[in-house]
Design a protein around this motif. Structure first.
Motif, PDB file in Angstrom:
ATOM      1  N   ASP A  42       6.130  -2.777 -21.378  1.00 50.11           N
ATOM      2  CA  ASP A  42       7.404  -2.347 -20.814  1.00 50.11           C
ATOM      3  C   ASP A  42       7.476  -2.904 -19.400  1.00 50.11           C
ATOM      4  N   TYR A  43       8.677  -2.849 -18.801  1.00 51.72           N
ATOM      5  CA  TYR A  43       8.786  -3.265 -17.409  1.00 51.72           C
ATOM      6  C   TYR A  43       9.701  -2.312 -16.675  1.00 51.72           C
ATOM      7  N   LEU A  44       9.570  -2.324 -15.374  1.00 47.92           N
ATOM      8  CA  LEU A  44      10.406  -1.481 -14.536  1.00 47.92           C
ATOM      9  C   LEU A  44      10.851  -2.343 -13.356  1.00 47.92           C
ATOM     10  N   PRO A  45      12.189  -2.541 -13.190  1.00 45.88           N
ATOM     11  CA  PRO A  45      12.640  -3.369 -12.079  1.00 45.88           C
ATOM     12  C   PRO A  45      12.505  -2.646 -10.746  1.00 45.88           C
ATOM     13  N   LYS A  46      12.096  -3.407  -9.735  1.00 49.45           N
ATOM     14  CA  LYS A  46      11.952  -2.873  -8.380  1.00 49.45           C
ATOM     15  C   LYS A  46      13.261  -3.042  -7.625  1.00 49.45           C
ATOM     16  N   PRO A  47      13.680  -2.182  -6.741  1.00 53.48           N
ATOM     17  CA  PRO A  47      13.038  -0.894  -6.461  1.00 53.48           C
ATOM     18  C   PRO A  47      13.396   0.137  -7.525  1.00 53.48           C
ATOM     19  N   PHE A  48      12.496   1.089  -7.722  1.00 56.23           N
ATOM     20  CA  PHE A  48      12.725   2.084  -8.776  1.00 56.23           C
ATOM     21  C   PHE A  48      12.542   3.486  -8.200  1.00 56.23           C
ATOM     22  N   ALA A  49      13.095   4.453  -8.896  1.00 56.62           N
ATOM     23  CA  ALA A  49      12.890   5.849  -8.504  1.00 56.62           C
ATOM     24  C   ALA A  49      11.573   6.309  -9.119  1.00 56.62           C
ATOM     25  N   MET A  50      10.782   7.056  -8.342  1.00 59.60           N
ATOM     26  CA  MET A  50       9.479   7.515  -8.850  1.00 59.60           C
ATOM     27  C   MET A  50       9.625   8.287 -10.153  1.00 59.60           C
ATOM     28  N   LEU A 101       2.067  10.232  -9.923  1.00 60.36           N
ATOM     29  CA  LEU A 101       1.364  10.335 -11.208  1.00 60.36           C
ATOM     30  C   LEU A 101       0.375  11.503 -11.227  1.00 60.36           C
ATOM     31  N   ILE A 102      -0.236  11.775 -10.065  1.00 56.74           N
ATOM     32  CA  ILE A 102      -1.119  12.949  -9.991  1.00 56.74           C
ATOM     33  C   ILE A 102      -0.305  14.212 -10.241  1.00 56.74           C
ATOM     34  N   GLU A 103       0.859  14.240  -9.616  1.00 55.92           N
ATOM     35  CA  GLU A 103       1.725  15.403  -9.778  1.00 55.92           C
ATOM     36  C   GLU A 103       2.141  15.588 -11.243  1.00 55.92           C
ATOM     37  N   ALA A 104       2.286  14.466 -11.953  1.00 58.02           N
ATOM     38  CA  ALA A 104       2.684  14.540 -13.366  1.00 58.02           C
ATOM     39  C   ALA A 104       1.481  14.802 -14.281  1.00 58.02           C
ATOM     40  N   GLY A 105       0.308  15.038 -13.683  1.00 58.58           N
ATOM     41  CA  GLY A 105      -0.856  15.418 -14.483  1.00 58.58           C
ATOM     42  C   GLY A 105      -1.719  14.249 -14.953  1.00 58.58           C
ATOM     43  N   HIS A 106      -1.511  13.065 -14.369  1.00 57.02           N
ATOM     44  CA  HIS A 106      -2.322  11.914 -14.773  1.00 57.02           C
ATOM     45  C   HIS A 106      -3.494  11.722 -13.815  1.00 57.02           C
ATOM     46  N   ASN A 107      -4.310  10.732 -14.177  1.00 58.79           N
ATOM     47  CA  ASN A 107      -5.493  10.431 -13.390  1.00 58.79           C
ATOM     48  C   ASN A 107      -5.404   8.972 -12.924  1.00 58.79           C
ATOM     49  N   PRO A 108      -4.667   8.713 -11.811  1.00 57.92           N
ATOM     50  CA  PRO A 108      -4.437   7.329 -11.400  1.00 57.92           C
ATOM     51  C   PRO A 108      -5.453   6.815 -10.394  1.00 57.92           C
ATOM     52  N   VAL A 116       0.809  -1.224   0.000  1.00 56.35           N
ATOM     53  CA  VAL A 116       0.000   0.000   0.000  1.00 56.35           C
ATOM     54  C   VAL A 116       0.850   1.287   0.000  1.00 56.35           C
ATOM     55  N   PRO A 117       1.912   1.380   0.811  1.00 51.98           N
ATOM     56  CA  PRO A 117       2.697   2.619   0.770  1.00 51.98           C
ATOM     57  C   PRO A 117       3.290   2.888  -0.619  1.00 51.98           C
ATOM     58  N   VAL A 118       3.756   1.821  -1.296  1.00 51.55           N
ATOM     59  CA  VAL A 118       4.320   1.987  -2.642  1.00 51.55           C
ATOM     60  C   VAL A 118       3.218   2.461  -3.599  1.00 51.55           C
ATOM     61  N   ALA A 119       2.044   1.816  -3.504  1.00 52.16           N
ATOM     62  CA  ALA A 119       0.917   2.204  -4.368  1.00 52.16           C
ATOM     63  C   ALA A 119       0.577   3.682  -4.161  1.00 52.16           C
ATOM     64  N   ARG A 120       0.569   4.119  -2.907  1.00 52.73           N
ATOM     65  CA  ARG A 120       0.229   5.525  -2.605  1.00 52.73           C
ATOM     66  C   ARG A 120       1.262   6.481  -3.189  1.00 52.73           C
ATOM     67  N   GLN A 121       2.540   6.076  -3.077  1.00 51.44           N
ATOM     68  CA  GLN A 121       3.600   6.929  -3.642  1.00 51.44           C
ATOM     69  C   GLN A 121       3.438   7.064  -5.150  1.00 51.44           C
ATOM     70  N   ILE A 122       3.115   5.943  -5.798  1.00 53.11           N
ATOM     71  CA  ILE A 122       2.939   5.978  -7.260  1.00 53.11           C
ATOM     72  C   ILE A 122       1.770   6.896  -7.617  1.00 53.11           C
ATOM     73  N   GLU A 140      11.685   7.789 -12.472  1.00 45.98           N
ATOM     74  CA  GLU A 140      11.849   6.863 -13.599  1.00 45.98           C
ATOM     75  C   GLU A 140      10.489   6.288 -14.001  1.00 45.98           C
ATOM     76  N   LEU A 141       9.672   5.952 -13.007  1.00 45.31           N
ATOM     77  CA  LEU A 141       8.341   5.443 -13.321  1.00 45.31           C
ATOM     78  C   LEU A 141       7.541   6.474 -14.117  1.00 45.31           C
ATOM     79  N   VAL A 142       7.598   7.726 -13.664  1.00 45.88           N
ATOM     80  CA  VAL A 142       6.851   8.785 -14.366  1.00 45.88           C
ATOM     81  C   VAL A 142       7.360   8.923 -15.803  1.00 45.88           C
ATOM     82  N   ALA A 143       8.696   8.807 -15.990  1.00 46.20           N
ATOM     83  CA  ALA A 143       9.271   8.929 -17.332  1.00 46.20           C
ATOM     84  C   ALA A 143       8.819   7.776 -18.232  1.00 46.20           C
ATOM     85  N   ARG A 144       8.782   6.553 -17.683  1.00 40.79           N
ATOM     86  CA  ARG A 144       8.332   5.399 -18.486  1.00 40.79           C
ATOM     87  C   ARG A 144       6.862   5.553 -18.875  1.00 40.79           C
ATOM     88  N   VAL A 145       6.081   6.013 -17.929  1.00 40.25           N
ATOM     89  CA  VAL A 145       4.646   6.224 -18.198  1.00 40.25           C
ATOM     90  C   VAL A 145       4.478   7.239 -19.326  1.00 40.25           C
TER      91      VAL A 145
END
Ligand code: CA
Length: 224
Positions: free
Chosen positions: A97-105, A20-27, A10-16, A107-112
Protein backbone atom coordinates in the motif's frame (compact mmCIF):
# COMPACT_ATOMS: atom_id res chain seq x y z
CA UNK A 1 2.12 -5.34 15.33
CA UNK A 2 5.87 -5.05 15.30
CA UNK A 3 6.47 -2.16 12.87
CA UNK A 4 9.66 -0.66 11.43
CA UNK A 5 9.49 3.00 10.43
CA UNK A 6 12.10 4.15 7.91
CA UNK A 7 11.97 7.92 7.60
CA UNK A 8 14.89 10.36 7.52
CA UNK A 9 12.85 13.34 8.75
CA UNK A 10 13.34 12.69 12.43
CA UNK A 11 10.36 14.75 13.70
CA UNK A 12 8.03 12.92 11.28
CA UNK A 13 9.49 9.55 12.34
CA UNK A 14 8.92 10.45 16.01
CA UNK A 15 5.33 11.47 15.35
CA UNK A 16 4.66 8.17 13.58
CA UNK A 17 6.22 6.24 16.47
CA UNK A 18 4.01 8.04 19.01
CA UNK A 19 0.85 7.57 16.95
CA UNK A 20 1.54 3.84 16.51
CA UNK A 21 2.36 3.30 20.18
CA UNK A 22 -0.88 5.00 21.06
CA UNK A 23 -2.70 2.65 18.67
CA UNK A 24 -1.24 -0.33 20.55
CA UNK A 25 1.59 -1.25 18.18
CA UNK A 26 5.25 -1.87 18.81
CA UNK A 27 7.15 0.50 16.47
CA UNK A 28 10.84 1.17 15.95
CA UNK A 29 12.30 3.98 13.82
CA UNK A 30 15.49 4.11 11.74
CA UNK A 31 16.62 7.02 9.59
CA UNK A 32 18.36 5.61 6.52
CA UNK A 33 18.09 2.69 4.10
CA UNK A 34 21.09 0.74 5.29
CA UNK A 35 19.96 0.88 8.90
CA UNK A 36 16.58 -0.41 7.72
CA UNK A 37 18.13 -3.44 6.03
CA UNK A 38 20.26 -4.21 9.08
CA UNK A 39 17.18 -4.03 11.23
CA UNK A 40 15.00 -6.34 9.11
CA UNK A 41 17.79 -8.89 8.92
CA UNK A 42 17.97 -9.00 12.71
CA UNK A 43 14.28 -8.90 13.59
CA UNK A 44 11.05 -10.12 12.01
CA UNK A 45 8.70 -7.15 11.49
CA UNK A 46 5.03 -7.48 10.57
CA UNK A 47 5.12 -4.23 8.63
CA UNK A 48 7.59 -1.66 7.31
CA UNK A 49 6.51 1.97 6.85
CA UNK A 50 9.02 3.02 4.22
CA UNK A 51 9.82 6.50 2.93
CA UNK A 52 11.20 6.63 -0.63
CA UNK A 53 13.66 9.52 -0.35
CA UNK A 54 16.25 8.23 2.12
CA UNK A 55 20.00 8.63 2.58
CA UNK A 56 22.39 5.76 1.78
CA UNK A 57 19.85 3.43 0.16
CA UNK A 58 16.54 4.82 -1.09
CA UNK A 59 13.18 3.23 -0.31
CA UNK A 60 13.02 1.39 -3.64
CA UNK A 61 16.43 -0.21 -3.10
CA UNK A 62 15.39 -1.24 0.39
CA UNK A 63 12.11 -2.68 -0.88
CA UNK A 64 13.84 -4.58 -3.69
CA UNK A 65 16.23 -6.26 -1.25
CA UNK A 66 13.55 -6.94 1.32
CA UNK A 67 11.44 -8.73 -1.28
CA UNK A 68 14.36 -10.53 -2.93
CA UNK A 69 15.45 -11.91 0.42
CA UNK A 70 11.98 -12.54 1.73
CA UNK A 71 12.73 -10.46 4.81
CA UNK A 72 9.52 -8.78 5.92
CA UNK A 73 5.77 -9.09 5.71
CA UNK A 74 3.98 -5.99 4.51
CA UNK A 75 5.35 -2.69 3.22
CA UNK A 76 3.54 0.65 3.32
CA UNK A 77 5.32 3.23 1.14
CA UNK A 78 5.32 6.93 1.91
CA UNK A 79 5.28 8.76 -1.44
CA UNK A 80 5.07 12.31 -2.71
CA UNK A 81 1.48 13.22 -3.47
CA UNK A 82 1.98 13.76 -7.21
CA UNK A 83 4.44 10.95 -7.86
CA UNK A 84 2.35 8.42 -9.80
CA UNK A 85 5.54 6.80 -11.15
CA UNK A 86 6.77 6.21 -7.60
CA UNK A 87 3.57 4.38 -6.70
CA UNK A 88 3.69 2.24 -9.84
CA UNK A 89 7.34 1.37 -9.20
CA UNK A 90 6.52 0.66 -5.56
CA UNK A 91 3.74 -1.78 -6.40
CA UNK A 92 5.91 -3.44 -9.04
CA UNK A 93 8.57 -3.99 -6.42
CA UNK A 94 6.07 -5.54 -4.04
CA UNK A 95 4.74 -2.75 -1.83
CA UNK A 96 1.34 -3.53 -0.28
CA UNK A 97 0.00 0.00 0.00
CA UNK A 98 1.10 3.62 -0.17
CA UNK A 99 0.30 6.82 1.60
CA UNK A 100 0.92 10.19 -0.08
CA UNK A 101 2.81 12.81 1.92
CA UNK A 102 1.83 14.91 3.76
CA UNK A 103 -0.67 12.71 5.57
CA UNK A 104 -2.75 12.86 8.71
CA UNK A 105 -1.46 10.55 11.46
CA UNK A 106 -4.89 9.03 11.90
CA UNK A 107 -4.91 8.05 8.23
CA UNK A 108 -1.56 6.33 8.67
CA UNK A 109 -2.86 4.47 11.73
CA UNK A 110 -5.97 3.42 9.77
CA UNK A 111 -3.89 2.10 6.84
CA UNK A 112 -1.65 0.18 9.23
CA UNK A 113 -4.70 -1.37 10.85
CA UNK A 114 -6.14 -2.33 7.43
CA UNK A 115 -2.85 -3.94 6.39
CA UNK A 116 -2.84 -5.94 9.61
CA UNK A 117 -6.28 -7.29 8.82
CA UNK A 118 -5.56 -8.07 5.20
CA UNK A 119 -2.87 -10.68 5.78
CA UNK A 120 -3.44 -12.24 9.18
CA UNK A 121 -2.00 -15.56 7.97
CA UNK A 122 1.40 -13.97 7.38
CA UNK A 123 2.15 -13.46 11.04
CA UNK A 124 3.51 -16.99 11.25
CA UNK A 125 5.55 -18.01 14.25
CA UNK A 126 7.21 -20.95 12.58
CA UNK A 127 7.54 -22.87 9.34
CA UNK A 128 6.84 -26.58 9.59
CA UNK A 129 7.21 -29.51 7.27
CA UNK A 130 6.58 -32.92 8.77
CA UNK A 131 8.74 -33.07 11.90
CA UNK A 132 11.02 -30.24 10.70
CA UNK A 133 10.41 -26.84 12.34
CA UNK A 134 11.99 -23.44 11.73
CA UNK A 135 11.08 -20.93 14.44
CA UNK A 136 10.83 -17.49 12.76
CA UNK A 137 11.41 -15.67 16.02
CA UNK A 138 14.52 -17.43 17.29
CA UNK A 139 15.65 -19.12 14.02
CA UNK A 140 15.87 -22.32 15.95
CA UNK A 141 15.67 -25.32 13.60
CA UNK A 142 14.58 -28.70 14.92
CA UNK A 143 13.87 -32.11 13.55
CA UNK A 144 11.57 -33.67 16.10
CA UNK A 145 13.18 -32.71 19.41
CA UNK A 146 16.70 -32.54 18.01
CA UNK A 147 18.19 -29.12 17.34
CA UNK A 148 19.98 -28.59 14.02
CA UNK A 149 22.80 -26.08 13.81
CA UNK A 150 22.75 -24.14 10.52
CA UNK A 151 24.88 -21.36 9.04
CA UNK A 152 23.06 -18.12 8.09
CA UNK A 153 23.08 -19.07 4.37
CA UNK A 154 21.81 -22.57 5.03
CA UNK A 155 19.10 -21.09 7.20
CA UNK A 156 18.14 -18.57 4.51
CA UNK A 157 17.86 -21.30 1.85
CA UNK A 158 15.80 -23.52 4.13
CA UNK A 159 13.49 -20.62 4.95
CA UNK A 160 12.81 -19.93 1.26
CA UNK A 161 12.06 -23.61 0.60
CA UNK A 162 9.87 -24.10 3.67
CA UNK A 163 7.78 -21.02 2.99
CA UNK A 164 6.40 -22.65 -0.13
CA UNK A 165 6.59 -26.43 0.24
CA UNK A 166 6.16 -28.24 -3.05
CA UNK A 167 7.18 -25.25 -5.14
CA UNK A 168 10.25 -25.90 -7.26
CA UNK A 169 12.94 -23.23 -7.06
CA UNK A 170 15.63 -22.96 -9.72
CA UNK A 171 19.21 -22.48 -8.54
CA UNK A 172 19.16 -18.92 -9.85
CA UNK A 173 15.96 -18.14 -7.97
CA UNK A 174 17.43 -19.45 -4.74
CA UNK A 175 20.56 -17.37 -5.30
CA UNK A 176 18.55 -14.23 -5.87
CA UNK A 177 16.55 -14.78 -2.71
CA UNK A 178 19.52 -15.57 -0.52
CA UNK A 179 22.43 -13.48 -1.81
CA UNK A 180 22.25 -9.76 -1.69
CA UNK A 181 24.63 -8.93 -4.53
CA UNK A 182 24.57 -10.75 -7.86
CA UNK A 183 28.37 -10.79 -8.07
CA UNK A 184 28.64 -12.67 -4.78
CA UNK A 185 26.90 -15.79 -5.93
CA UNK A 186 27.46 -18.65 -8.20
CA UNK A 187 24.69 -21.18 -8.72
CA UNK A 188 27.21 -23.95 -7.93
CA UNK A 189 27.36 -22.56 -4.40
CA UNK A 190 23.69 -23.34 -3.98
CA UNK A 191 24.47 -27.00 -4.64
CA UNK A 192 27.09 -26.92 -1.92
CA UNK A 193 24.69 -25.40 0.61
CA UNK A 194 21.86 -27.74 -0.36
CA UNK A 195 24.20 -30.68 0.09
CA UNK A 196 25.17 -29.53 3.60
CA UNK A 197 21.57 -28.80 4.50
CA UNK A 198 20.52 -32.31 3.47
CA UNK A 199 23.28 -33.85 5.52
CA UNK A 200 22.34 -31.82 8.59
CA UNK A 201 18.60 -32.39 8.26
CA UNK A 202 19.06 -36.14 7.76
CA UNK A 203 16.54 -38.80 6.78
CA UNK A 204 13.89 -39.07 5.53
CA UNK A 205 14.92 -36.35 3.07
CA UNK A 206 13.04 -33.05 3.00
CA UNK A 207 14.87 -31.25 0.17
CA UNK A 208 14.44 -32.96 -3.17
CA UNK A 209 16.17 -32.37 -6.49
CA UNK A 210 13.91 -31.87 -9.47
CA UNK A 211 16.09 -32.91 -12.39
CA UNK A 212 17.14 -30.13 -14.76
CA UNK A 213 15.06 -27.63 -12.79
CA UNK A 214 16.08 -27.12 -9.19
CA UNK A 215 14.99 -27.98 -5.67
CA UNK A 216 11.83 -28.32 -3.65
CA UNK A 217 10.95 -29.08 -0.04
CA UNK A 218 8.52 -31.91 0.49
CA UNK A 219 7.73 -33.83 3.62
CA UNK A 220 7.64 -37.60 3.76
CA UNK A 221 3.97 -37.40 4.76
CA UNK A 222 3.02 -34.49 2.52
CA UNK A 223 0.59 -35.24 -0.29
CA UNK A 224 2.16 -34.79 -3.72
CA1 CA B 1 12.64 11.47 3.05
Amino acid sequence: MHILIVEDEVPVARQIVSALIEAGHNPKAVYDGEAALNEVRKTAFDLIVLDIGLPRLDGFQVLRRVRAQDLAGRVLLLTARSAVDDRVTGFQLGADDYLPKPFAMRELVARVRALGRRYPEQSLMSLNLGDLTLDLDTYDVRRGAERIDLSPRELAILKVLLREPGRVFTRTELCERVWEHAHEYDTKLVEVFICRLRRKIGDPPVIHTVRHVGYTARGACATP
